[in-house]
Design a protein around this motif. Sequence first.
Motif, PDB file in Angstrom:
ATOM      1  N   VAL A   1       9.840   7.145   0.658  1.00 36.27           N
ATOM      2  CA  VAL A   1       8.956   6.363   1.516  1.00 36.27           C
ATOM      3  C   VAL A   1       9.512   4.971   1.831  1.00 36.27           C
TER       4      VAL A   1
ATOM      5  N   GLU B   1       1.625   1.936  -3.554  1.00 35.13           N
ATOM      6  CA  GLU B   1       0.423   2.353  -4.276  1.00 35.13           C
ATOM      7  C   GLU B   1       0.025   3.779  -3.918  1.00 35.13           C
ATOM      8  N   ALA B   2       0.102   4.095  -2.627  1.00 30.83           N
ATOM      9  CA  ALA B   2      -0.287   5.436  -2.204  1.00 30.83           C
ATOM     10  C   ALA B   2       0.616   6.478  -2.863  1.00 30.83           C
ATOM     11  N   GLY B   3       1.900   6.179  -2.914  1.00 26.24           N
ATOM     12  CA  GLY B   3       2.831   7.114  -3.551  1.00 26.24           C
ATOM     13  C   GLY B   3       2.520   7.290  -5.025  1.00 26.24           C
ATOM     14  N   LEU B   4       2.289   6.185  -5.712  1.00 18.86           N
ATOM     15  CA  LEU B   4       1.975   6.265  -7.136  1.00 18.86           C
ATOM     16  C   LEU B   4       0.675   7.033  -7.358  1.00 18.86           C
ATOM     17  N   SER B   5      -0.298   6.806  -6.455  1.00 16.37           N
ATOM     18  CA  SER B   5      -1.616   7.403  -6.674  1.00 16.37           C
ATOM     19  C   SER B   5      -1.591   8.921  -6.567  1.00 16.37           C
ATOM     20  N   ILE B   6      -0.628   9.476  -5.825  1.00 15.54           N
ATOM     21  CA  ILE B   6      -0.569  10.936  -5.771  1.00 15.54           C
ATOM     22  C   ILE B   6       0.443  11.473  -6.774  1.00 15.54           C
ATOM     23  N   GLY B   7       0.867  10.627  -7.697  1.00 11.83           N
ATOM     24  CA  GLY B   7       1.636  11.136  -8.826  1.00 11.83           C
ATOM     25  C   GLY B   7       3.140  11.094  -8.668  1.00 11.83           C
ATOM     26  N   LEU B   8       3.667  10.342  -7.673  1.00 11.21           N
ATOM     27  CA  LEU B   8       5.115  10.197  -7.596  1.00 11.21           C
ATOM     28  C   LEU B   8       5.549   9.092  -8.558  1.00 11.21           C
TER      29      LEU B   8
ATOM     30  N   GLN C   1      10.764   7.911  -6.960  1.00  7.41           N
ATOM     31  CA  GLN C   1      10.514   8.860  -5.863  1.00  7.41           C
ATOM     32  C   GLN C   1       9.903   8.161  -4.651  1.00  7.41           C
TER      33      GLN C   1
ATOM     34  N   GLY D   1       0.805  -1.210   0.000  1.00 10.25           N
ATOM     35  CA  GLY D   1       0.000   0.000   0.000  1.00 10.25           C
ATOM     36  C   GLY D   1       0.841   1.264   0.000  1.00 10.25           C
ATOM     37  N   GLN D   2       2.034   1.215   0.597  1.00 13.28           N
ATOM     38  CA  GLN D   2       2.898   2.389   0.624  1.00 13.28           C
ATOM     39  C   GLN D   2       3.294   2.794  -0.789  1.00 13.28           C
TER      40      GLN D   2
ATOM     41  N   ARG E   1       7.923   5.750  -9.348  1.00 14.53           N
ATOM     42  CA  ARG E   1       8.366   4.636  -8.526  1.00 14.53           C
ATOM     43  C   ARG E   1       9.679   4.979  -7.806  1.00 14.53           C
TER      44      ARG E   1
ATOM     45  N   TYR F   1      10.401   5.175  -3.755  1.00 16.55           N
ATOM     46  CA  TYR F   1      11.493   4.458  -3.106  1.00 16.55           C
ATOM     47  C   TYR F   1      12.326   5.382  -2.240  1.00 16.55           C
TER      48      TYR F   1
END
Lengths: 236, 261, 256
Positions: free
Chosen positions: A150, A134-141, A145, A131-132, A143, A147
């Motif tokens: 987060v 996915e959450a990062g990807l979902s706000i537009g970071l 970034q 989920g960590q 992969r 890493y």
Amino acid sequence: MDLDLDFMYETFFKILGGISTTLELTILSLLLAAPIAFYMAVLRLNDAKISSGAVRVYVSFVRGTPIILQILLLYSLLPSVLNTIVQTLGINFNVFDAIDPFFYAVVVFSLNTIALLSEVFRSALISISKGQLEAGLSIGLTRFQVYIHVIIPQAMVVALPNICNITVNLIKGTSLAFLMTVKDVLAIGKIAASFGYNYIEAYIDVFFVYIILCTIIQVLYTAAESKISTFRAMHV
Amino acid sequence: MNYRPFDPSFLLQSIPALLPYLQITLFVGISSIVFGSIFGILLAKAKLSSIGPLRWLAQGYTYVMRCTPSIVLLFIVFYGLPKLVDGLFNYQIDDWDRSVFAIITLVLLFGAYVSEVFRSAYLAVPRGQYEAAVSIGLTPLQAVIQVVIPQAMIIALPNFGNSVINLLKEGALAYTIGLIDLIGKGNLIISQNFGAYAIEIYLACMFIYWVMALLIEKVFFIIEKRLDKGQTLKTVQTVKQDKKRARLFLIKGVKFHGPGS
Amino acid sequence: MLMQIKNVRKQFNGVDVLKNVNVDVQKGDVIVILGPSGSGKTTFLRCLNFLEQADEGTMQFDTLHLDLSHTSSSDIAKVRKKTAFVFQNYNLFANKTALENVTLGLTAGRHVGKSEALAIGRQALDKVGLSDRYDYYPAQLSGGQQQRVGIARAIAVKPDVILFDEPTSALDPELIGEVLRVMKKLAEEGTTMIVVTHEMKFAQDVATHVIFMDGGVIVEEGAAEDIFVHPKHDRTKMFLKRILPCGGICEEYECR
């Protein structure tokens, strides 16, 4: 049993002089190994069958064989391999005189540490919830970034106790560098010992030096751990 | 110096010459495991004891062993023990077989390592197991022996297996005090050939060690599967965790491409 | 039309999870997707943010026209910059404070300056009623507070549409209300939202459009009133009967 206390006292300070070599060897090996080990951990987690299989075999081999044999093998192998390379390239350079055995020691301990660290990194990365990412990807970071910001900071906290173990074991392991004529803590103790046949006194000195060294390392790691794990420590 | 190409056939030839000396390596290893485990159980008991000084002593001992390079301990035992015994009992043990000194060293180390394994496995069994056993009328001792320890053993198994492999590897140091075990014999062959074939011999030794490590790993894995009927805490926890958190990499669908892709 | 999704299909290990799902989204819509567990609603939502890859389907998003089964990573990045996702189990970054969670998408994802990001972040947290929790780590917050940070993280990046995946399912009953109130407020301000939820009262009060899914297909859709008061399909009726305490028409069913 009589111990020659004067000799012990004098030798102790002589041996302290070897700490810098021991520490340099340890730190250099860790720093060289870390990025490669991380890359290997990522390869293992990847679906790529061949590279992850190769990493698995490497890790299994290093973990399944005594480090003393790794030292003996590479110390016989490396100089002649280097020599062959140098001669094929036609460079006028005497490998056997010009290369400090310290260099070989760094190679041996790095190769060993890579295998151990890659396992630690792998299990630390697996422990971070998907989920960590996915959450990062979902706000537009990207992969990468996610890493950096987060996943690696969290994985570091998980990995740190194991990295501490590896460091302590590495410091202990570098005591075998005397086999490669590196002048570390144990080598200096050994020389002093054979000088006056005061073996036991010298080795007890060496023993104390290692306990002090390992204690300092562990205190430092504990401090680092409490510093970077603030986010986990506090609960409602 | 003179160079010749790497000779794989010599590697294979040397294995039959080396293997008889594996007995010595195994003798040292197995004796150390047996006595070291007994020592480890005693240490673990001391660590779990309610008597403060006993606990501190055991913990302090483990800490010191954790910080001591095996080779340093080996040298201290090899050079120091005869002196100590001579001083205390006026008895000469210098001519004892070198394997004895290796075994003593390894017992001291192995005991410390596995005492931690035993202790944490014992503590990992939930208190409720003991309470349930006592509640149906078992004595505290029966509860520990029949309920807690069998479960603790399964929990301890993987780490114990690791410690066994590590012990065998540390045993490789014994040649430095002149024990003619696998590596000792290997070095003899090398010097008989005036330093040639070192790479082949060391590789042969490494393969023998590697095979042993893989076998031990496999054996422990099988034992664990046999004993573990799904009743241990570990299995329950893994299932729960898997359900609770979808792990970063284990879920199908989103593949892991590594940073940067 | 803000978003038009067509013919989405998805299989997991040979099982059809989504079969031909079509959804249109207008600006300002609050689309609520209902359905029993395993009906594919969460998978559908995840496909929209490329957390799952659909086997088939197209998406028209503003000027972008995408094939959901073969999307380039640059297009995925574009869509993700225009959308935000609120997770069932919050997925707050465990190593970041509430404020850092909210600002990371701005500073790292969108190159917003630090001070501006902080201002936006504070504003977003204020909006969800957490002005006193800026510097708390997720582990120090209750579930309801964590989910409100999750919502603040989503609104801070000013997305065209926010996707909510069962945002209250992991919460204790007494904490659900605070999250729903925040979501209602967003809806009233005209935020475009697609919400997968089991909160019927919320769907009734807030949804502009309700979709009932079962077995990977849309069984029935329409205005909230149509679905709740005059469901046409038997599967819809059975689902509503099971899930609503009053067995269908639910005027007395109170928002928690």
